[in-house]
Design a protein around this motif. Structure first.
Motif, PDB file in Angstrom:
ATOM      1  N   ASN A  89     -20.666  10.380  59.347  1.00 29.73           N
ATOM      2  CA  ASN A  89     -20.580  11.311  58.226  1.00 29.73           C
ATOM      3  C   ASN A  89     -20.523  10.614  56.865  1.00 29.73           C
ATOM      4  O   ASN A  89     -21.194  11.017  55.913  1.00 29.73           O
ATOM      5  CB  ASN A  89     -19.358  12.222  58.385  1.00 29.73           C
ATOM      6  CG  ASN A  89     -19.534  13.214  59.513  1.00 29.73           C
ATOM      7  OD1 ASN A  89     -20.651  13.589  59.860  1.00 29.73           O
ATOM      8  ND2 ASN A  89     -18.436  13.646  60.103  1.00 29.73           N
ATOM      9  N   ILE A  90     -19.704   9.553  56.765  1.00 27.44           N
ATOM     10  CA  ILE A  90     -19.597   8.849  55.488  1.00 27.44           C
ATOM     11  C   ILE A  90     -20.880   8.071  55.207  1.00 27.44           C
ATOM     12  O   ILE A  90     -21.435   8.122  54.106  1.00 27.44           O
ATOM     13  CB  ILE A  90     -18.384   7.907  55.475  1.00 27.44           C
ATOM     14  CG1 ILE A  90     -17.089   8.701  55.620  1.00 27.44           C
ATOM     15  CG2 ILE A  90     -18.352   7.096  54.180  1.00 27.44           C
ATOM     16  CD1 ILE A  90     -15.843   7.843  55.753  1.00 27.44           C
ATOM     17  N   GLY A  91     -21.353   7.326  56.206  1.00 24.78           N
ATOM     18  CA  GLY A  91     -22.577   6.551  56.028  1.00 24.78           C
ATOM     19  C   GLY A  91     -23.764   7.418  55.663  1.00 24.78           C
ATOM     20  O   GLY A  91     -24.580   7.060  54.805  1.00 24.78           O
ATOM     21  N   TYR A  92     -23.855   8.579  56.311  1.00 24.03           N
ATOM     22  CA  TYR A  92     -24.941   9.517  56.024  1.00 24.03           C
ATOM     23  C   TYR A  92     -24.928   9.933  54.556  1.00 24.03           C
ATOM     24  O   TYR A  92     -25.955   9.905  53.875  1.00 24.03           O
ATOM     25  CB  TYR A  92     -24.800  10.740  56.937  1.00 24.03           C
ATOM     26  CG  TYR A  92     -25.771  11.854  56.655  1.00 24.03           C
ATOM     27  CD1 TYR A  92     -27.063  11.832  57.183  1.00 24.03           C
ATOM     28  CD2 TYR A  92     -25.404  12.935  55.866  1.00 24.03           C
ATOM     29  CE1 TYR A  92     -27.965  12.860  56.917  1.00 24.03           C
ATOM     30  CE2 TYR A  92     -26.289  13.966  55.596  1.00 24.03           C
ATOM     31  CZ  TYR A  92     -27.562  13.926  56.132  1.00 24.03           C
ATOM     32  OH  TYR A  92     -28.444  14.946  55.866  1.00 24.03           O
ATOM     33  N   ALA A  93     -23.760  10.319  54.047  1.00 21.91           N
ATOM     34  CA  ALA A  93     -23.669  10.724  52.645  1.00 21.91           C
ATOM     35  C   ALA A  93     -23.942   9.549  51.715  1.00 21.91           C
ATOM     36  O   ALA A  93     -24.622   9.693  50.680  1.00 21.91           O
ATOM     37  CB  ALA A  93     -22.289  11.322  52.368  1.00 21.91           C
ATOM     38  N   PHE A  94     -23.425   8.381  52.080  1.00 22.02           N
ATOM     39  CA  PHE A  94     -23.526   7.212  51.200  1.00 22.02           C
ATOM     40  C   PHE A  94     -24.973   6.823  50.928  1.00 22.02           C
ATOM     41  O   PHE A  94     -25.335   6.497  49.786  1.00 22.02           O
ATOM     42  CB  PHE A  94     -22.782   6.027  51.818  1.00 22.02           C
ATOM     43  CG  PHE A  94     -22.884   4.765  51.011  1.00 22.02           C
ATOM     44  CD1 PHE A  94     -22.029   4.532  49.944  1.00 22.02           C
ATOM     45  CD2 PHE A  94     -23.848   3.808  51.311  1.00 22.02           C
ATOM     46  CE1 PHE A  94     -22.137   3.378  49.179  1.00 22.02           C
ATOM     47  CE2 PHE A  94     -23.964   2.649  50.565  1.00 22.02           C
ATOM     48  CZ  PHE A  94     -23.102   2.434  49.495  1.00 22.02           C
ATOM     49  N   VAL A  95     -25.813   6.820  51.951  1.00 23.75           N
ATOM     50  CA  VAL A  95     -27.171   6.308  51.753  1.00 23.75           C
ATOM     51  C   VAL A  95     -27.974   7.183  50.791  1.00 23.75           C
ATOM     52  O   VAL A  95     -28.846   6.685  50.066  1.00 23.75           O
ATOM     53  CB  VAL A  95     -27.917   6.132  53.096  1.00 23.75           C
ATOM     54  CG1 VAL A  95     -27.238   5.060  53.930  1.00 23.75           C
ATOM     55  CG2 VAL A  95     -28.036   7.438  53.873  1.00 23.75           C
ATOM     56  N   GLU A 155     -11.095  20.386  59.518  1.00 27.56           N
ATOM     57  CA  GLU A 155     -11.110  19.856  60.884  1.00 27.56           C
ATOM     58  C   GLU A 155     -12.057  18.666  60.994  1.00 27.56           C
ATOM     59  O   GLU A 155     -12.570  18.354  62.057  1.00 27.56           O
ATOM     60  CB  GLU A 155     -11.468  20.949  61.896  1.00 27.56           C
ATOM     61  CG  GLU A 155     -10.463  22.099  61.906  1.00 27.56           C
ATOM     62  CD  GLU A 155     -10.784  23.154  62.947  1.00 27.56           C
ATOM     63  OE1 GLU A 155     -11.861  23.069  63.578  1.00 27.56           O
ATOM     64  OE2 GLU A 155      -9.951  24.057  63.136  1.00 27.56           O
ATOM     65  N   LYS A 156     -12.268  18.029  59.875  1.00 26.33           N
ATOM     66  CA  LYS A 156     -13.051  16.800  59.791  1.00 26.33           C
ATOM     67  C   LYS A 156     -12.459  15.956  58.675  1.00 26.33           C
ATOM     68  O   LYS A 156     -11.882  16.484  57.730  1.00 26.33           O
ATOM     69  CB  LYS A 156     -14.527  17.091  59.469  1.00 26.33           C
ATOM     70  CG  LYS A 156     -15.267  17.872  60.526  1.00 26.33           C
ATOM     71  CD  LYS A 156     -16.691  18.141  60.078  1.00 26.33           C
ATOM     72  CE  LYS A 156     -17.455  18.957  61.102  1.00 26.33           C
ATOM     73  NZ  LYS A 156     -18.839  19.266  60.641  1.00 26.33           N
ATOM     74  N   SER A 157     -12.636  14.650  58.780  1.00 30.43           N
ATOM     75  CA  SER A 157     -12.110  13.780  57.730  1.00 30.43           C
ATOM     76  C   SER A 157     -13.038  13.774  56.523  1.00 30.43           C
ATOM     77  O   SER A 157     -14.191  14.217  56.592  1.00 30.43           O
ATOM     78  CB  SER A 157     -11.935  12.357  58.262  1.00 30.43           C
ATOM     79  OG  SER A 157     -13.173  11.844  58.707  1.00 30.43           O
ATOM     80  N   SER A 158     -12.538  13.270  55.409  1.00 30.08           N
ATOM     81  CA  SER A 158     -13.320  13.193  54.173  1.00 30.08           C
ATOM     82  C   SER A 158     -14.583  12.376  54.410  1.00 30.08           C
ATOM     83  O   SER A 158     -14.534  11.305  55.012  1.00 30.08           O
ATOM     84  CB  SER A 158     -12.492  12.528  53.072  1.00 30.08           C
ATOM     85  OG  SER A 158     -11.292  13.213  52.851  1.00 30.08           O
ATOM     86  N   ALA A 159     -15.700  12.879  53.924  1.00 28.71           N
ATOM     87  CA  ALA A 159     -16.963  12.171  54.101  1.00 28.71           C
ATOM     88  C   ALA A 159     -17.675  11.986  52.765  1.00 28.71           C
ATOM     89  O   ALA A 159     -17.805  10.872  52.266  1.00 28.71           O
ATOM     90  CB  ALA A 159     -17.855  12.914  55.093  1.00 28.71           C
ATOM     91  N   ALA A 160     -18.118  13.070  52.150  1.00 29.94           N
ATOM     92  CA  ALA A 160     -18.851  12.952  50.887  1.00 29.94           C
ATOM     93  C   ALA A 160     -17.983  12.332  49.797  1.00 29.94           C
ATOM     94  O   ALA A 160     -18.459  11.497  49.014  1.00 29.94           O
ATOM     95  CB  ALA A 160     -19.356  14.326  50.446  1.00 29.94           C
TER      96      ALA A 160
END
Length: 354
Positions: free
Chosen positions: A31-37, A258-263
């Motif tokens: 989730n984080i990597g997806y937003a980061f790219v 119900e999910k950790s911070s991503a964006a």
């Protein structure tokens, strides 16, 4: 290397661009990597005249979603994405790498004790450190996002001894951004007006948000600067509720989504790298977890979040700040936690090599 895709057709034809910077992102399909790219493709890292060569690393069982991410990046036609490479080989991922963004980490599962989490992540980040040491550019800069970020950063650094210590950092910018937003909401201003809030210590519930150096720009009128304490006029709130809200913000988001911070984590990673490379503004302090040199009495070698300024691709710890007694006690708690994490992780790694 599984895939190499040249996106030269997307480069700006009328703008003089620099040589691409080689950026490797681990856990790129998460989730984080997806937003980061996607943020990276928009120029959030180095500015609008700096193209990047992007390498995405994932586990073999995440190869398909990684390829789907690349398809979306293709569809964005970002001018600054010169090339995209994908791989499931840790060695290939870091060849010539100039900036490593280490997002992928094993999350804490049901019934998993902290020592188990540290042990599992220790293996992952040891291997990444060794690969960076062998294959990356000698001035490669490393940002660790995957938790426990501070201790994972320390491990990477220990296993990449040929890279300068000051090139290893862990992210506490998300905590700083959260602090900015929470304080801005309290005062009734925009978060862009908040400056110089500090996160000391660990990226965990023991972190120490500190508003003692905070200022509010253009408040209460344009051209004026007001100390955060003066703007809030409530020291009790700043030293209790504010601190607790910032430290527990991640848990609160998990409870709601119900999910950790991503964006927000990906955006903070961009802020961290941007300020590191481009530099902080005059008078601006930002928070970065770096390998301690003993400043403020923190044991040398711990990865500890400090207030820093950045210039010419280097950070410098802001010296001479004073702690009140409550902050000092909290610093002792977060330092103790980091020492315990370090010792557990290194003991586990030592046991695994016997």
């Amino acid at each position: 290397m599984d895939r190499i895709h040249t996106l030269g057709r997307h480069m700006c034809p009328n703008k003089q661009l620099k040589q691409p910077i080689k950026v490797t992102v681990t856990g790129a399909a998460g989730n984080i990597g997806y937003a980061f790219v996607f943020f990276a493709g928009q120029g959030r890292l180095f500015g609008q005249d700096q193209p990047i060569d992007l390498t995405l690393l994932e586990l073999p069982n995440s190869k398909r979603p990684m390829m789907g991410t690349v398809m979306e990046l293709d569809d964005c036609a970002y001018p600054l994405l010169a090339n995209i490479r994908t791989t499931t080989s840790i060695d290939e991922a870091f060849v010539g790498c100039q900036v490593a963004v280490l997002v992928g980490a094993k999350p804490r599962g049901p019934g998993m004790e902290r020592k188990d989490l540290l042990s599992e992540n220790g293996k992952i980040f040891k291997a990444q450190g060794e690969a960076i040491d062998r294959y990356a550019d000698r001035d490669c800069k490393v940002l660790v996002v995957g938790n426990p970020a501070n201790t994972n950063c320390l491990i990477v650094q220990r296993y990449a001894p040929s890279i300068p210590k000051q090139n290893f950092t862990a992210m506490t910018r998300l905590d700083q951004n959260r602090a900015d937003s929470i304080l801005a909401s309290k005062i009734g201003v925009h978060s862009r007006q908040i400056r110089n809030l500090i996160i000391w210590g660990n990226h965990s519930a023991t972190q120490v948000p500190d508003a003692s150096q905070g200022i509010i720009m253009n408040y209460p009128q344009p051209g004026m600067v007001t100390a955060a304490r003066g703007a809030v006029s409530n020291d009790k709130w700043l030293t209790t509720e504010f601190v607790e809200t910032v430290a527990k913000r991640g848990a609160a988001i998990i409870q709601m989504r119900e999910k950790s911070s991503a964006a927000s984590a990906a955006s903070a990673a961009c802020d961290h790298i941007h300020d590191w490379f481009i530099g902080t503004q005059s008078g601006q302090i930002v928070s970065m977890a770096v390998i301690s040199d003993g400043s403020y009495g923190v044991p040398e070698g711990l990865c500890f979040s400090y207030p820093v300024t950045c210039q010419n691709g280097k950070w410098q710890i802001v010296q001479g700040l004073q702690w009140d007694e409550l902050t000092k006690k909290r610093i002792e708690v977060t330092t103790k936690e980091l020492i315990e994490e370090r010792d557990l992780a290194l003991q586990s790694l030592a046991a695994n090599t016997k």
